[in-house]
Design a protein around this motif. Structure first.
Motif, PDB file in Angstrom:
ATOM      1  N   ASN A  80       0.833  -1.223   0.000  1.00 43.10           N
ATOM      2  CA  ASN A  80       0.000   0.000   0.000  1.00 43.10           C
ATOM      3  C   ASN A  80       0.858   1.260   0.000  1.00 43.10           C
ATOM      4  N   ARG A  81       2.150   1.122  -0.294  1.00 43.11           N
ATOM      5  CA  ARG A  81       3.087   2.236  -0.441  1.00 43.11           C
ATOM      6  C   ARG A  81       3.214   3.067   0.837  1.00 43.11           C
ATOM      7  N   CYS A  82       3.240   2.414   1.978  1.00 42.92           N
ATOM      8  CA  CYS A  82       3.385   3.145   3.244  1.00 42.92           C
ATOM      9  C   CYS A  82       4.805   3.669   3.432  1.00 42.92           C
ATOM     10  N   ASP A  83       5.759   3.145   2.699  1.00 50.89           N
ATOM     11  CA  ASP A  83       7.150   3.593   2.697  1.00 50.89           C
ATOM     12  C   ASP A  83       7.938   3.139   3.924  1.00 50.89           C
ATOM     13  N   LEU A  84       7.333   2.317   4.785  1.00 51.34           N
ATOM     14  CA  LEU A  84       8.017   1.907   6.000  1.00 51.34           C
ATOM     15  C   LEU A  84       9.250   1.067   5.690  1.00 51.34           C
ATOM     16  N   CYS A  85       9.169   0.194   4.700  1.00 55.12           N
ATOM     17  CA  CYS A  85      10.289  -0.669   4.357  1.00 55.12           C
ATOM     18  C   CYS A  85      11.494   0.160   3.914  1.00 55.12           C
ATOM     19  N   TYR A  86      11.232   1.202   3.140  1.00 53.11           N
ATOM     20  CA  TYR A  86      12.308   2.075   2.676  1.00 53.11           C
ATOM     21  C   TYR A  86      12.977   2.783   3.854  1.00 53.11           C
ATOM     22  N   GLN A  87      12.173   3.181   4.812  1.00 57.76           N
ATOM     23  CA  GLN A  87      12.689   3.942   5.954  1.00 57.76           C
ATOM     24  C   GLN A  87      13.527   3.076   6.902  1.00 57.76           C
ATOM     25  N   VAL A  88      13.151   1.823   7.073  1.00 58.68           N
ATOM     26  CA  VAL A  88      13.852   0.994   8.058  1.00 58.68           C
ATOM     27  C   VAL A  88      15.048   0.251   7.476  1.00 58.68           C
ATOM     28  N   CYS A  89      15.188   0.199   6.148  1.00 60.21           N
ATOM     29  CA  CYS A  89      16.301  -0.548   5.552  1.00 60.21           C
ATOM     30  C   CYS A  89      17.580   0.266   5.676  1.00 60.21           C
ATOM     31  N   ARG A  90      18.478  -0.186   6.525  1.00 61.62           N
ATOM     32  CA  ARG A  90      19.733   0.536   6.759  1.00 61.62           C
ATOM     33  C   ARG A  90      20.782   0.247   5.695  1.00 61.62           C
ATOM     34  N   PHE A  91      20.479  -0.681   4.774  1.00 63.71           N
ATOM     35  CA  PHE A  91      21.429  -1.026   3.727  1.00 63.71           C
ATOM     36  C   PHE A  91      21.074  -0.389   2.381  1.00 63.71           C
ATOM     37  N   ASN A  92      20.036   0.451   2.365  1.00 65.49           N
ATOM     38  CA  ASN A  92      19.595   1.120   1.125  1.00 65.49           C
ATOM     39  C   ASN A  92      19.285   0.118   0.017  1.00 65.49           C
TER      40      ASN A  92
END
Length: 310
Positions: A80-92
């Motif tokens: 649902n494009r909440c963007d949480l995965c992008y924010q928590v991934c410390r490896f980019n």
């Protein structure tokens, strides 16, 4: 003292650094053991750059995939494009969509498989999938069976792959009642070296004279001391820098280690490598071959006539 219930003896050859001639020594020991009652199975534990097969006329018999890591996989239909995965991934490792038509993407080479994104995704849109990180092989040589592996470029978990190759080598040895497993270990002192050394009855440390050679010999000794693995030392190219050879001798004497051989510089050794044969077979009366033969005689005495050494 080291005691083991299994009759299989494990000899691991290490150096603390690359380029000391460890594989050439291992190949010579393979050839010599094959012509004795202690013929065994052989493992190349340098999965990042396996080359023991290149100098022992190895012919592959089996190829197996190695699945060692995992990577995140995003299901666009659940996201649902909440963007949480992008924010928590410390490896980019997660890329944001460039448009409304695009989906979040995972860059496999950046993903470390930590699974944080999968655990935190509120839509359960992320799952973890296994990744093939390399291949391991069983090969036939004129001296016995060789187990070796190849880690794919950029792949990690090399310690796990070393353990995998060793396990299958040990099973083969036990199934065929072989007395010896000879392990050509990786360079350095990291995880692959620890995996290669696990369960060893004896380690043969191949040192070379020189400042870096002595420094790295000290490091590998400290590593093996931590795991209480017995060890002996041989010096390769011992005659090219007598002061360095003397420094290694003084170091080993100070800590109570035995030097079981000194291998002289031998111009026939690189020729044996070009011909894909151990020096003990290519030029059996050469100075290096004679020195390796003497080392093998002393190793046999330590491994099979004693329970171990301090």
């Amino acid at each position: 003292m080291l005691t083991k219930t299994s009759s299989l003896k494990q000899l691991v050859i290490l150096s603390g650094k690359g380029g000391t001639g460890k594989t050439s020594v291992a190949a010579g020991l393979m050839h010599l053991s094959a012509s004795s009652k202690f013929a065994g199975v052989f493992v190349d534990a340098d999965v990042d750059a396996a080359n023991l097969g290149l100098v022992t006329e190895a012919k592959p018999l089996e190829t197996h995939a190695y699945w060692g890591s995992q990577s995140a996989e995003i299901k666009p239909e659940l996201c649902n494009r909440c963007d949480l995965c992008y924010q928590v991934c410390r490896f980019n490792a997660i890329q944001q969509p460039r448009s409304h038509q695009d989906a979040y993407q995972v860059v496999d080479l950046l993903c470390e498989g930590c699974a944080v994104c999968a655990q935190l995704c509120p839509q359960s849109a992320i799952s973890m999938s296994k990744q093939q990180d390399g291949e391991w092989y069983r090969a036939h040589t004129p001296y016995g069976h060789l187990f070796h592996a190849e880690l794919f470029p950029g792949a990690e978990n090399s310690g796990k792959l070393v353990t995998t190759v060793k396990q299958f080598g040990k099973l083969f040895a036990e199934d065929n009642n072989l007395p010896l497993m000879l392990i050509d270990g990786p360079p350095g002192i990291g995880c692959p070296v620890i995996s290669a050394s696990g369960g060893a009855d004896l380690s043969l440390l191949v040192a070379e004279p020189g400042v870096s050679g002595i420094h790295d010999l000290e490091r590998i000794i400290q590593t093996l001391d931590h795991f209480n693995i017995p060890k002996v030392v041989c010096i390769n190219k011992a005659d090219i820098f007598p002061e360095g050879t003397q420094a290694i001798t003084e170091l080993t004497e100070a800590i109570g280690l035995t030097i079981i051989g000194r291998i002289p510089f031998d111009p026939l050794l690189p020729k044996s490598i070009v011909n894909g044969q151990p020096i003990t077979k290519f030029a059996p009366q050469s100075p290096a071959a004679l020195a390796i033969k003497d080392i093998w005689r002393r190793l046999k005495d330590i491994l099979f006539n004693q329970d171990g050494i301090e």
